[in-house]
Design a protein around this motif. Structure first.
Motif, PDB file in Angstrom:
ATOM      1  N   MET A   1       0.820  -1.192   0.000  1.00 40.17           N
ATOM      2  CA  MET A   1       0.000   0.000   0.000  1.00 40.17           C
ATOM      3  C   MET A   1       0.864   1.255   0.000  1.00 40.17           C
ATOM      4  O   MET A   1       0.464   2.260  -0.572  1.00 40.17           O
ATOM      5  N   ALA A   2       1.996   1.208   0.651  1.00 37.03           N
ATOM      6  CA  ALA A   2       2.851   2.398   0.733  1.00 37.03           C
ATOM      7  C   ALA A   2       3.315   2.835  -0.650  1.00 37.03           C
ATOM      8  O   ALA A   2       3.344   4.036  -0.944  1.00 37.03           O
ATOM      9  N   ILE A   3       3.653   1.897  -1.500  1.00 38.64           N
ATOM     10  CA  ILE A   3       4.111   2.239  -2.849  1.00 38.64           C
ATOM     11  C   ILE A   3       2.984   2.931  -3.609  1.00 38.64           C
ATOM     12  O   ILE A   3       3.192   3.992  -4.217  1.00 38.64           O
ATOM     13  N   ALA A   4       1.798   2.352  -3.575  1.00 36.74           N
ATOM     14  CA  ALA A   4       0.656   2.942  -4.277  1.00 36.74           C
ATOM     15  C   ALA A   4       0.315   4.318  -3.708  1.00 36.74           C
ATOM     16  O   ALA A   4       0.011   5.252  -4.464  1.00 36.74           O
ATOM     17  N   ASP A   5       0.377   4.451  -2.387  1.00 36.84           N
ATOM     18  CA  ASP A   5       0.063   5.723  -1.748  1.00 36.84           C
ATOM     19  C   ASP A   5       1.037   6.817  -2.162  1.00 36.84           C
ATOM     20  O   ASP A   5       0.633   7.925  -2.526  1.00 36.84           O
ATOM     21  N   VAL A   6       2.309   6.517  -2.128  1.00 37.25           N
ATOM     22  CA  VAL A   6       3.319   7.515  -2.509  1.00 37.25           C
ATOM     23  C   VAL A   6       3.202   7.841  -3.993  1.00 37.25           C
ATOM     24  O   VAL A   6       3.247   9.010  -4.382  1.00 37.25           O
ATOM     25  N   PHE A   7       3.020   6.821  -4.823  1.00 34.63           N
ATOM     26  CA  PHE A   7       2.886   7.073  -6.254  1.00 34.63           C
ATOM     27  C   PHE A   7       1.706   7.992  -6.525  1.00 34.63           C
ATOM     28  O   PHE A   7       1.809   8.953  -7.283  1.00 34.63           O
ATOM     29  N   ASP A   8       0.574   7.713  -5.891  1.00 34.25           N
ATOM     30  CA  ASP A   8      -0.603   8.563  -6.070  1.00 34.25           C
ATOM     31  C   ASP A   8      -0.333   9.981  -5.576  1.00 34.25           C
ATOM     32  O   ASP A   8      -0.706  10.953  -6.227  1.00 34.25           O
ATOM     33  N   ALA A   9       0.310  10.093  -4.440  1.00 34.48           N
ATOM     34  CA  ALA A   9       0.576  11.416  -3.857  1.00 34.48           C
ATOM     35  C   ALA A   9       1.452  12.281  -4.753  1.00 34.48           C
ATOM     36  O   ALA A   9       1.221  13.475  -4.869  1.00 34.48           O
ATOM     37  N   VAL A  10       2.432  11.694  -5.382  1.00 35.83           N
ATOM     38  CA  VAL A  10       3.354  12.494  -6.200  1.00 35.83           C
ATOM     39  C   VAL A  10       2.892  12.648  -7.650  1.00 35.83           C
ATOM     40  O   VAL A  10       3.317  13.569  -8.341  1.00 35.83           O
ATOM     41  N   SER A  11       1.997  11.764  -8.104  1.00 34.48           N
ATOM     42  CA  SER A  11       1.568  11.810  -9.503  1.00 34.48           C
ATOM     43  C   SER A  11       0.247  12.544  -9.712  1.00 34.48           C
ATOM     44  O   SER A  11      -0.212  12.682 -10.846  1.00 34.48           O
ATOM     45  N   ALA A  12      -0.349  13.023  -8.639  1.00 36.22           N
ATOM     46  CA  ALA A  12      -1.625  13.742  -8.744  1.00 36.22           C
ATOM     47  C   ALA A  12      -1.444  15.204  -8.331  1.00 36.22           C
ATOM     48  O   ALA A  12      -0.581  15.529  -7.514  1.00 36.22           O
ATOM     49  N   ASP A  13      -2.263  16.049  -8.925  1.00 39.61           N
ATOM     50  CA  ASP A  13      -2.259  17.452  -8.524  1.00 39.61           C
ATOM     51  C   ASP A  13      -2.706  17.569  -7.066  1.00 39.61           C
ATOM     52  O   ASP A  13      -3.594  16.846  -6.615  1.00 39.61           O
ATOM     53  N   ARG A  14      -2.070  18.457  -6.364  1.00 47.50           N
ATOM     54  CA  ARG A  14      -2.439  18.766  -4.976  1.00 47.50           C
ATOM     55  C   ARG A  14      -2.689  20.258  -4.898  1.00 47.50           C
ATOM     56  O   ARG A  14      -2.247  21.022  -5.763  1.00 47.50           O
ATOM     57  N   CYS A  15      -3.375  20.678  -3.867  1.00 45.87           N
ATOM     58  CA  CYS A  15      -3.681  22.107  -3.747  1.00 45.87           C
ATOM     59  C   CYS A  15      -2.403  22.938  -3.596  1.00 45.87           C
ATOM     60  O   CYS A  15      -2.394  24.123  -3.917  1.00 45.87           O
ATOM     61  N   TYR A  16      -1.319  22.322  -3.171  1.00 48.66           N
ATOM     62  CA  TYR A  16      -0.072  23.042  -2.920  1.00 48.66           C
ATOM     63  C   TYR A  16       0.998  22.834  -3.992  1.00 48.66           C
ATOM     64  O   TYR A  16       2.065  23.434  -3.932  1.00 48.66           O
ATOM     65  N   ARG A  17       0.707  21.945  -5.009  1.00 48.81           N
ATOM     66  CA  ARG A  17       1.659  21.756  -6.100  1.00 48.81           C
ATOM     67  C   ARG A  17       1.018  20.926  -7.210  1.00 48.81           C
ATOM     68  O   ARG A  17       0.060  20.205  -6.982  1.00 48.81           O
ATOM     69  N   ALA A  18       1.599  21.069  -8.389  1.00 48.78           N
ATOM     70  CA  ALA A  18       1.135  20.284  -9.538  1.00 48.78           C
ATOM     71  C   ALA A  18       1.708  18.869  -9.465  1.00 48.78           C
ATOM     72  O   ALA A  18       2.720  18.627  -8.785  1.00 48.78           O
ATOM     73  N   ALA A  19       1.058  17.957 -10.156  1.00 48.90           N
ATOM     74  CA  ALA A  19       1.554  16.582 -10.238  1.00 48.90           C
ATOM     75  C   ALA A  19       2.954  16.579 -10.840  1.00 48.90           C
ATOM     76  O   ALA A  19       3.271  17.376 -11.716  1.00 48.90           O
ATOM     77  N   LEU A  20       3.772  15.676 -10.357  1.00 46.35           N
ATOM     78  CA  LEU A  20       5.110  15.511 -10.918  1.00 46.35           C
ATOM     79  C   LEU A  20       5.019  14.677 -12.194  1.00 46.35           C
ATOM     80  O   LEU A  20       4.097  13.874 -12.350  1.00 46.35           O
ATOM     81  N   PRO A  21       5.980  14.823 -13.103  1.00 49.16           N
ATOM     82  CA  PRO A  21       5.996  13.982 -14.311  1.00 49.16           C
ATOM     83  C   PRO A  21       6.106  12.506 -13.920  1.00 49.16           C
ATOM     84  O   PRO A  21       6.751  12.165 -12.905  1.00 49.16           O
ATOM     85  N   LEU A  22       5.486  11.637 -14.705  1.00 43.45           N
ATOM     86  CA  LEU A  22       5.496  10.208 -14.372  1.00 43.45           C
ATOM     87  C   LEU A  22       6.911   9.650 -14.259  1.00 43.45           C
ATOM     88  O   LEU A  22       7.176   8.798 -13.410  1.00 43.45           O
ATOM     89  N   GLU A  23       7.814  10.117 -15.087  1.00 43.94           N
ATOM     90  CA  GLU A  23       9.207   9.648 -15.005  1.00 43.94           C
ATOM     91  C   GLU A  23       9.772   9.912 -13.612  1.00 43.94           C
ATOM     92  O   GLU A  23      10.423   9.056 -13.018  1.00 43.94           O
ATOM     93  N   THR A  24       9.493  11.086 -13.084  1.00 44.40           N
ATOM     94  CA  THR A  24       9.958  11.452 -11.739  1.00 44.40           C
ATOM     95  C   THR A  24       9.273  10.591 -10.687  1.00 44.40           C
ATOM     96  O   THR A  24       9.913  10.148  -9.724  1.00 44.40           O
ATOM     97  N   CYS A  25       7.993  10.337 -10.862  1.00 41.80           N
ATOM     98  CA  CYS A  25       7.240   9.519  -9.900  1.00 41.80           C
ATOM     99  C   CYS A  25       7.821   8.111  -9.802  1.00 41.80           C
ATOM    100  O   CYS A  25       8.018   7.584  -8.700  1.00 41.80           O
ATOM    101  N   PHE A  26       8.107   7.513 -10.952  1.00 40.91           N
ATOM    102  CA  PHE A  26       8.693   6.167 -10.943  1.00 40.91           C
ATOM    103  C   PHE A  26      10.100   6.190 -10.359  1.00 40.91           C
ATOM    104  O   PHE A  26      10.511   5.242  -9.675  1.00 40.91           O
ATOM    105  N   LYS A  27      10.837   7.258 -10.585  1.00 44.02           N
ATOM    106  CA  LYS A  27      12.183   7.373 -10.023  1.00 44.02           C
ATOM    107  C   LYS A  27      12.123   7.450  -8.491  1.00 44.02           C
ATOM    108  O   LYS A  27      12.943   6.847  -7.799  1.00 44.02           O
TER     109      LYS A  27
END
Length: 68
Positions: A1-27
């Motif tokens: 679950m931690a992997i999915a949670d972090v991936f979702d957190a960094v790959s989705a837009d948040r009120c405080y920042r835009a989603a990161l590029p998928l390449e960065t998320c996988f890195k």
């Protein structure tokens, strides 16, 4: 679950920042393998990258079409 949670957190837009590029998320997940995440599960997740990208795109399309 931690992997999915972090991936979702960094790959989705948040009120405080835009989603990161998928390449960065996988890195981020790759770099966390063996430290933040189980190394075997990290490897499995990264091996499924193509499928993860398809699901992410499908979900984004669904949300856009339904304006959720």
């Amino acid at each position: 679950m931690a992997i999915a949670d972090v991936f979702d957190a960094v790959s989705a837009d948040r009120c405080y920042r835009a989603a990161l590029p998928l390449e960065t998320c996988f890195k981020i997940i790759q770099e966390g393998g063996g430290q933040d995440f189980d190394p075997i599960l990290t490897e499995i997740f990264l091996d499924l990258r193509e499928e993860v990208e398809k699901v992410k795109k499908s979900l984004q399309n669904h949300l856009f079409e339904n304006k959720i």
